[in-house]
Design a protein around this motif. Structure first.
Motif, PDB file in Angstrom:
ATOM      1  N   GLU A  49       1.026  -1.210  -0.087  1.00  0.00           N
ATOM      2  CA  GLU A  49      -0.160   0.029   0.120  1.00  0.00           C
ATOM      3  C   GLU A  49       0.800   1.232  -0.191  1.00  0.00           C
ATOM      4  OE1 GLU A  49      -3.275  -0.105  -0.376  1.00  0.00           O
ATOM      5  OE2 GLU A  49      -3.665  -2.350  -0.070  1.00  0.00           O
ATOM      6  N   THR A  50       0.311   2.260  -0.540  1.00  0.00           N
ATOM      7  CA  THR A  50       1.051   3.700  -0.544  1.00  0.00           C
ATOM      8  C   THR A  50       0.408   4.353   0.081  1.00  0.00           C
ATOM      9  OG1 THR A  50       2.375   2.992  -2.736  1.00  0.00           O
ATOM     10  CG2 THR A  50       2.124   5.402  -1.880  1.00  0.00           C
ATOM     11  N   VAL A  51       0.662   5.294   1.280  1.00  0.00           N
ATOM     12  CA  VAL A  51       0.267   6.100   1.983  1.00  0.00           C
ATOM     13  C   VAL A  51       0.791   7.317   1.884  1.00  0.00           C
ATOM     14  CG1 VAL A  51      -1.177   6.805   4.264  1.00  0.00           C
ATOM     15  CG2 VAL A  51      -0.883   4.452   3.435  1.00  0.00           C
ATOM     16  N   ASP A  52       0.401   8.458   1.508  1.00  0.00           N
ATOM     17  CA  ASP A  52       0.972  10.028   1.456  1.00  0.00           C
ATOM     18  C   ASP A  52       2.101   9.617   0.859  1.00  0.00           C
ATOM     19  OD1 ASP A  52       1.366  12.581   1.573  1.00  0.00           O
ATOM     20  OD2 ASP A  52       1.862  12.132   3.765  1.00  0.00           O
ATOM     21  N   GLY A  53       2.351   9.065  -0.317  1.00  0.00           N
ATOM     22  CA  GLY A  53       3.712   8.711  -1.114  1.00  0.00           C
ATOM     23  C   GLY A  53       4.539   7.671  -0.310  1.00  0.00           C
ATOM     24  N   VAL A  54       4.381   7.195   0.765  1.00  0.00           N
ATOM     25  CA  VAL A  54       5.070   6.048   1.509  1.00  0.00           C
ATOM     26  C   VAL A  54       4.604   4.671   1.098  1.00  0.00           C
ATOM     27  CG1 VAL A  54       5.874   5.404   3.804  1.00  0.00           C
ATOM     28  CG2 VAL A  54       5.421   7.915   3.447  1.00  0.00           C
ATOM     29  N   ARG A  55       5.539   4.047   0.434  1.00  0.00           N
ATOM     30  CA  ARG A  55       5.346   2.585   0.343  1.00  0.00           C
ATOM     31  C   ARG A  55       5.585   1.871   1.423  1.00  0.00           C
ATOM     32  NH1 ARG A  55       8.297  -0.687  -3.571  1.00  0.00           N
ATOM     33  NH2 ARG A  55      10.017   0.579  -3.240  1.00  0.00           N
ATOM     34  N   ILE A  56       4.455   0.754   1.536  1.00  0.00           N
ATOM     35  CA  ILE A  56       4.751  -0.009   2.637  1.00  0.00           C
ATOM     36  C   ILE A  56       4.492  -1.462   2.102  1.00  0.00           C
ATOM     37  CG2 ILE A  56       4.034  -0.531   5.248  1.00  0.00           C
ATOM     38  CD1 ILE A  56       2.332   2.249   5.143  1.00  0.00           C
ATOM     39  N   VAL A  57       5.243  -2.470   2.475  1.00  0.00           N
ATOM     40  CA  VAL A  57       4.976  -3.778   2.214  1.00  0.00           C
ATOM     41  C   VAL A  57       4.726  -4.854   3.600  1.00  0.00           C
ATOM     42  CG1 VAL A  57       6.050  -5.973   0.918  1.00  0.00           C
ATOM     43  CG2 VAL A  57       6.376  -3.580   0.339  1.00  0.00           C
ATOM     44  N   PHE A  58       3.831  -5.519   3.462  1.00  0.00           N
ATOM     45  CA  PHE A  58       3.106  -5.914   4.781  1.00  0.00           C
ATOM     46  C   PHE A  58       3.364  -7.513   4.884  1.00  0.00           C
ATOM     47  CE2 PHE A  58       0.684  -2.337   4.157  1.00  0.00           C
ATOM     48  CZ  PHE A  58       0.706  -1.808   5.639  1.00  0.00           C
ATOM     49  N   GLN A  59       3.893  -8.141   5.996  1.00  0.00           N
ATOM     50  CA  GLN A  59       3.812  -9.361   6.342  1.00  0.00           C
ATOM     51  C   GLN A  59       2.590  -9.569   7.318  1.00  0.00           C
ATOM     52  OE1 GLN A  59       7.037 -10.862   8.864  1.00  0.00           O
ATOM     53  NE2 GLN A  59       6.766 -12.885   8.348  1.00  0.00           N
ATOM     54  N   LEU A  60       1.856 -10.687   7.178  1.00  0.00           N
ATOM     55  CA  LEU A  60       0.801 -10.989   8.088  1.00  0.00           C
ATOM     56  C   LEU A  60       1.214 -11.932   9.201  1.00  0.00           C
ATOM     57  CD1 LEU A  60      -2.680 -11.375   6.484  1.00  0.00           C
ATOM     58  CD2 LEU A  60      -1.877  -9.404   8.047  1.00  0.00           C
ATOM     59  N   MET A  69       0.922  -7.793  12.535  1.00  0.00           N
ATOM     60  CA  MET A  69       1.630  -7.711  11.141  1.00  0.00           C
ATOM     61  C   MET A  69       3.025  -6.917  11.298  1.00  0.00           C
ATOM     62  SD  MET A  69      -0.926  -4.986   8.965  1.00  0.00           S
ATOM     63  CE  MET A  69      -1.108  -3.442   9.661  1.00  0.00           C
ATOM     64  N   ASN A  70       3.794  -7.339  10.738  1.00  0.00           N
ATOM     65  CA  ASN A  70       5.264  -6.632  10.504  1.00  0.00           C
ATOM     66  C   ASN A  70       5.191  -5.833   8.796  1.00  0.00           C
ATOM     67  OD1 ASN A  70       6.226  -7.842  12.698  1.00  0.00           O
ATOM     68  ND2 ASN A  70       7.096  -9.714  11.519  1.00  0.00           N
ATOM     69  N   PHE A  71       5.768  -5.045   8.903  1.00  0.00           N
ATOM     70  CA  PHE A  71       5.958  -4.050   7.568  1.00  0.00           C
ATOM     71  C   PHE A  71       7.179  -3.393   7.462  1.00  0.00           C
ATOM     72  CE2 PHE A  71       3.059  -2.323  10.662  1.00  0.00           C
ATOM     73  CZ  PHE A  71       3.423  -0.772  10.613  1.00  0.00           C
ATOM     74  N   LEU A  77      12.405  -1.427   8.798  1.00  0.00           N
ATOM     75  CA  LEU A  77      11.539  -2.787   9.104  1.00  0.00           C
ATOM     76  C   LEU A  77      10.783  -2.541  10.498  1.00  0.00           C
ATOM     77  CD1 LEU A  77      10.416  -5.448   8.356  1.00  0.00           C
ATOM     78  CD2 LEU A  77      12.619  -6.287   9.587  1.00  0.00           C
ATOM     79  N   CYS A  78       9.555  -2.538  10.337  1.00  0.00           N
ATOM     80  CA  CYS A  78       8.721  -2.404  11.581  1.00  0.00           C
ATOM     81  C   CYS A  78       8.385  -4.011  12.070  1.00  0.00           C
ATOM     82  CB  CYS A  78       7.151  -1.564  11.415  1.00  0.00           C
ATOM     83  SG  CYS A  78       6.391  -1.531  12.903  1.00  0.00           S
TER      84      CYS A  78
END
Length: 607
Positions: A224-235, A245-247, A255-256
């Protein structure tokens, strides 16, 4: 105990890295002037460890007590030390994406204000909940006040709302009551009192709120991209929370890790109570994170504690956390299959020395002892196979018989003092607990037990064990303290589905009083075009939904035509004003009369 490397200051260096500014004073009040957070109360931690605390826990408390705004990496900031959890802020093209807005609206607002003071008055352009525990969503209205959420995506893992509600509403009162003990928020902050909870300092006591998610993460690899910030998720469902979830922020190489990997051993089941977690799945998702995100980050941060910098350092950290949960899971299973019970395995199991020496595997929040019992519980339940434990007397009746066998209360107190003087505080606590439950007016026994709990607390390396012991000692001396705050407040209730609301009513029906009732109530929800039939029979309130235009199979005792807000008002005792009523309203009156009030201060350490 394995010698610990107190000379290693890496954690202190990392906890201080990127410091921008502190909140001064670090005291946060609600609108009425009531203090809901006071981090300045922990100033005593600047001193050397006293004999009233475990040196390892004291060190952890010194780390967790650091507070303020920190720069993690380019465009990534954290506010730490203003609640049990951290708030992370990612700078986007127009504003800032907030990750995990703490427990209370007041602390979240203060954290956001601190950020804006030093980084500019950026609007909140996205909100992300890493998982379904209250310390990661409760402050949401502090960053998205009413009227500001329009067009702001609120992202959460699939199943978030269901699990947030089930944990915070269905069993919320009991959990909240026990959380008073677990986090010690009613204890004095002092070298001989509350010095933290291992995962953070304690819980704030402000308004718990919830802005419902607008976007679910349903699969690993979703981007997902939020306010120009790309985020890739791991459930990572079924790890530290049922929905988690990590992302990765690939453009920021950050890495979060949510709460799946923090700087302590976590809980497989918490002392406040929860559904038992799956240590095996937890370990496997950590391994998946190592592989899935490999080479794409330079720093990892979580929603508690401090970040870890350097790709190789993060991999080593994740691998050791993975092995920690795998080892305690597998070895508990190995020994239970040898015929040992949970307490027996907990008494003998030891981590490999290489893991035991690592600060981030120490049991400051979870413990090896109660985690082993949790794994046992997950697979075999409460019964240990010994029929002597199949039909025991409840605590008071059992206690009276034990005291009789011991020769009476005075003899039991004397024996308990002897055990305590000999250093066997564990059995002294067991024996004195029987005396107290046999006669809760025995002040000598309560005082003796409180002193044993005090000594056990001061010697505990685990922060939640310490808080439980010291809170129990305080309650024995002063009586039960009320619950912190009602977690089922109106903000939470508004977020509930109608089905969840009706479930919350069903679990408060006084079953024995309702044995002979036979009541039927139809609800017609005009704002959602839903119809629900409630049936009370045999003391159980059940409900089902059907299409609005479907004819009822049998006439209801009463039919109510209303909106969801009106239903909330009705359940809050606001009456039938504005609600359409067809049939006998006494049916509803009889039903609501069977809904019990919640006791927010039930005793724990006395009968």
């Amino acid at each position: 105990m394995t010698a610990l490397p107190f000379e290693d200051t890496t954690d202190f260096d990392n906890a201080d890295r990127g410091f921008v500014a502190a909140l001064t004073p670090a005291v946060i009040e609600d609108a009425a002037g009531r203090v809901v957070w006071d981090n300045d109360a922990y100033a005593f931690l600047d001193s050397a460890c006293p004999d009233t605390a475990h040196p390892s826990l004291w060190r952890q408390a010194q780390l967790c007590a650091r507070q303020g705004l920190y720069r993690v990496t380019e465009r990534v900031y954290q506010v730490r030390g203003l609640d049990l959890s951290n708030m992370t802020l990612i700078e986007g093209e127009r504003g800032v994406v907030v990750i995990d807005p703490l427990i209370s609206a007041e602390t979240a607002a203060a954290a956001l204000a601190l950020y804006r003071t030093h980084r500019g008055d950026r609007p909140v352009t996205g909100l992300v909940y890493t998982h379904s525990h209250g310390d990661h969503f409760g402050g949401s209205r502090g960053v998205l006040p009413h009227g500001t959420e329009e067009g702001v995506p609120v992202i959460a893992p699939a199943g978030f709302l269901e699990h947030a509600v089930s944990e915070n509403v269905y069993a919320g009162n009991a959990m909240t009551r026990r959380a008073v003990f677990m986090y010690g928020d009613r204890l004095p902050k002092a070298p001989d009192g509350q010095i933290g909870a291992g995962l953070g300092m304690t819980t704030s006591t402000g308004a718990i709120t919830l802005v419902p998610p607008t976007l679910d993460i349903t699969r690993t690899g979703q981007e997902e991209t939020v306010d120009g910030v790309r985020i890739v998720f791991q459930l990572t469902p079924g790890t530290e929370a049922p929905a988690e979830m990590n992302f990765l922020f690939p453009d920021l190489r950050a890495l979060c890790l949510a709460e799946n990997a923090t700087h302590n051993m976590h809980n497989i089941v918490t002392l406040r109570g929860a559904v038992v977690r799956d240590a095996r799945i937890w370990s496997r998702y950590l391994d998946e994170a190592i592989e899935y995100f490999d080479g794409r980050y330079d720093v990892a941060f979580a929603s508690h504690h401090w970040p870890t910098w350097g790709h190789d350092n993060v991999v080593a950290f994740l691998a050791e956390q993975r092995d920690l949960y795998a080892y305690l899971h597998d070895q508990t299973l190995r020994r239970l299959n040898d015929g040992l019970t949970g307490p027996e395995i907990a008494e003998e199991l030891q981590l490999p020395p290489a893991l035991e020496r690592r600060w981030h595997t120490r049991g400051y929040y979870g413990s090896l002892s109660h985690n082993v019992r949790a794994v046992y519980q997950r697979y075999l339940g409460w019964f240990d196979g010994n029929p002597a434990h199949l039909w025991e007397h409840p605590p008071t009746a059992q206690a009276q018989r034990y005291v009789e066998v011991a020769g009476g209360a005075e003899a039991a107190r004397s024996k308990a003092r002897a055990y305590a003087d000999a250093g066997d505080l564990r059995f002294a606590a067991t024996l004195l607990n029987h005396v107290v439950f046999a006669d809760p007016s025995d002040t000598a026994a309560k005082e003796a037990l409180a002193d044993v709990y005090r000594r056990l607390g001061h010697g505990a390396e685990n922060g939640t064990w310490r808080n439980f012991y010291l809170s129990a000692a305080a309650e024995l001396r002063d009586g039960p303290a009320g619950a912190r705050l009602d977690s089922t407040n109106p903000e939470m209730a508004v977020a509930l589905t109608v089905e969840m609301l009706l479930d919350s009513v069903a679990i408060r029906i006084d079953g024995p009083r309702a044995w002979d009732e036979d009541l039927t109530v139809d609800l017609v929800l005009t704002d959602s075009e839903q119809r629900h039939r409630l049936t009370l029979r045999h003391g159980a309130l059940t409900h089902r939904s059907s299409a609005p235009n479907r004819a009822a199979r049998s006439a209801a005792g009463v039919t109510l035509t209303l909106t969801k807000p009106q239903l909330l008002g009705l359940l809050a005792g606001q009456g039938l004003d504005g609600i359409g009523v067809e049939g006998d309203p006494q049916v509803l009156t009889r039903l609501l009369a069977l809904v019990t009030a919640v006791d927010k201060a039930f005793p724990i350490v006395t009968p």
